[in-house]
Scaffold this active site. Sequence first.
Site, mmCIF file in Angstrom:
data_model
loop_
_atom_site.group_PDB
_atom_site.id
_atom_site.type_symbol
_atom_site.label_atom_id
_atom_site.label_comp_id
_atom_site.label_asym_id
_atom_site.label_seq_id
_atom_site.Cartn_x
_atom_site.Cartn_y
_atom_site.Cartn_z
ATOM 1 C CG LEU A 66 42.359 53.024 38.281
ATOM 2 C CD1 LEU A 66 41.619 54.200 38.941
ATOM 3 C CD2 LEU A 66 42.422 53.705 36.641
ATOM 4 C CG HIS A 182 38.083 36.764 36.503
ATOM 5 N ND1 HIS A 182 38.849 37.503 35.695
ATOM 6 C CD2 HIS A 182 38.294 35.439 35.789
ATOM 7 C CE1 HIS A 182 39.599 36.735 35.030
ATOM 8 N NE2 HIS A 182 39.414 35.532 35.156
ATOM 9 C CG HIS A 235 36.207 39.914 31.994
ATOM 10 N ND1 HIS A 235 35.763 38.739 32.556
ATOM 11 C CD2 HIS A 235 36.743 40.449 32.900
ATOM 12 C CE1 HIS A 235 36.440 38.480 33.294
ATOM 13 N NE2 HIS A 235 37.229 39.617 33.869
ATOM 14 C CG ASP A 307 39.219 43.601 32.164
ATOM 15 O OD1 ASP A 307 39.842 44.008 33.121
ATOM 16 O OD2 ASP A 307 39.510 42.625 31.977
HETATM 17 ZN ZN LIG Z 1 38.895 39.475 35.140
HETATM 18 ZN ZN LIG Z 2 39.878 42.896 35.196
#
Ligand SMILES: [Zn+2]
Ligand SMILES: [Zn+2]
Length: 424
Positions: A66, A182, A235, A307
């Site tokens: 955000l 990640h 992701h 994402d």
């Molecule tokens: Zn990432």
């Molecule tokens: Zn991200």
Amino acid sequence: MLLIKNGRVLDPASGTDAPRDVLLDGERIAAVAAPGQLAGRASGAELFDAVNLVVAPGFIDLHCHLREPGGESSETIETGTRAAARGGFTAVCPMPNTRPVNDNASVTRAILERAAEASGVRVWPIGAASAGSKGEALAEIAAMKGAGIVAVSDDGRPIATAKLLRQVMDYCRALDLPVIDHCEDSSLFAGAVMREGKQSVRLGLRGMPAAAESLAVARDIQIAELTGCRLHIAHLSARASLDLVRAAKGKGLPVTCEVTPHHFTLTDEDVQYDTRYKMNPPLASREDRDALIAGLADGSVDAIATDHAPHEPALKNVEFDRAPFGVTGFETALALGLELVHAGKLSLMRLVELFTMGPARVLGMKRRIAEGEPADLTVFSTEHSWTFRAEESASKSRNSPFDGRSFRGAPVATIIAGRIVYRR
Ligand SMILES: [Zn+2]
Ligand SMILES: [Zn+2]
């Protein structure tokens, strides 16, 4: 009170797929019953006719950016959550890579204060794993949990070392918080701007192999096994990574994963010299993309997460090599998921699960349509024809590879705490 009449209620938690009326009384669902049965109890209630529409539990997005504090020229909590509401999301989890990083309780509280003044979408912040997400000292995880974080992550980058990950996981297991990583082996990734393959050669762009992701996934799963902490892979984009997650689940390890709409829709063959196709992880091969779709369908993937990563035009309108990674995603997520349903690759029930019960479970929560549950609902059409126009987006940024794409199906109403926050 709000009565949602004549809708097709789809509730993965109970397996319900049937016409139902749903009566909301402020924060809670007051009753769920066959059409017409609630007329007596609902006298004086506001009416919402959901005929020909699906009524689902409120959608949750486990992964977004955000940008506030510090990146307000690209997005604010206000504009980002308005875009989320237009996408049907009732709750979103912003990653901590703001400026300053959300690595202590005062930043967490500031985010929640801004969210309370914003659009009405629930904001469930994710705290940093390490101070400044620098990969050295631990962040103030316990204090942030007290302030309201739902998970920790150094997203934007991986948790730097196995040793640090072990410390974070020992800590988060005791606090009952999931660790979201990640997954990226930075030495293999170094300098890459897309996936390595024929298209990277054709475009003359530096590529990274799928192993840059799956190596890190393997490391993380082993540390999760060592510590017993819940691990969620952000992701996930490669078949090799998904195979590792499947094997971990098969062993009963507390490992979950999410897939983004751009990764289940596009491949590296779609990449052009257009920075709207630049994101991290990059678009994968066709084989990987097809494996992700199979994983969404068979339950190996737990959640669809956007994402959503807005970048103002001044940042993205540069050469491919120099542009930041990331694409916006709130407003197109459901419609891209419905493409899989219309193509017969995914059931509608499973799609709803991936936006509701699946992400809730990752956070140790529940999501269902039943008396006494939170009055958060997402109402959508599977048939409505429309075209996404980035310039009409509620987001401050325009960096979507789906600008101009026509869709069948869209969010129609986003209802949070018994209140219609967005209506198409
Ligand atoms: Zn990432
Ligand atoms: Zn991200």
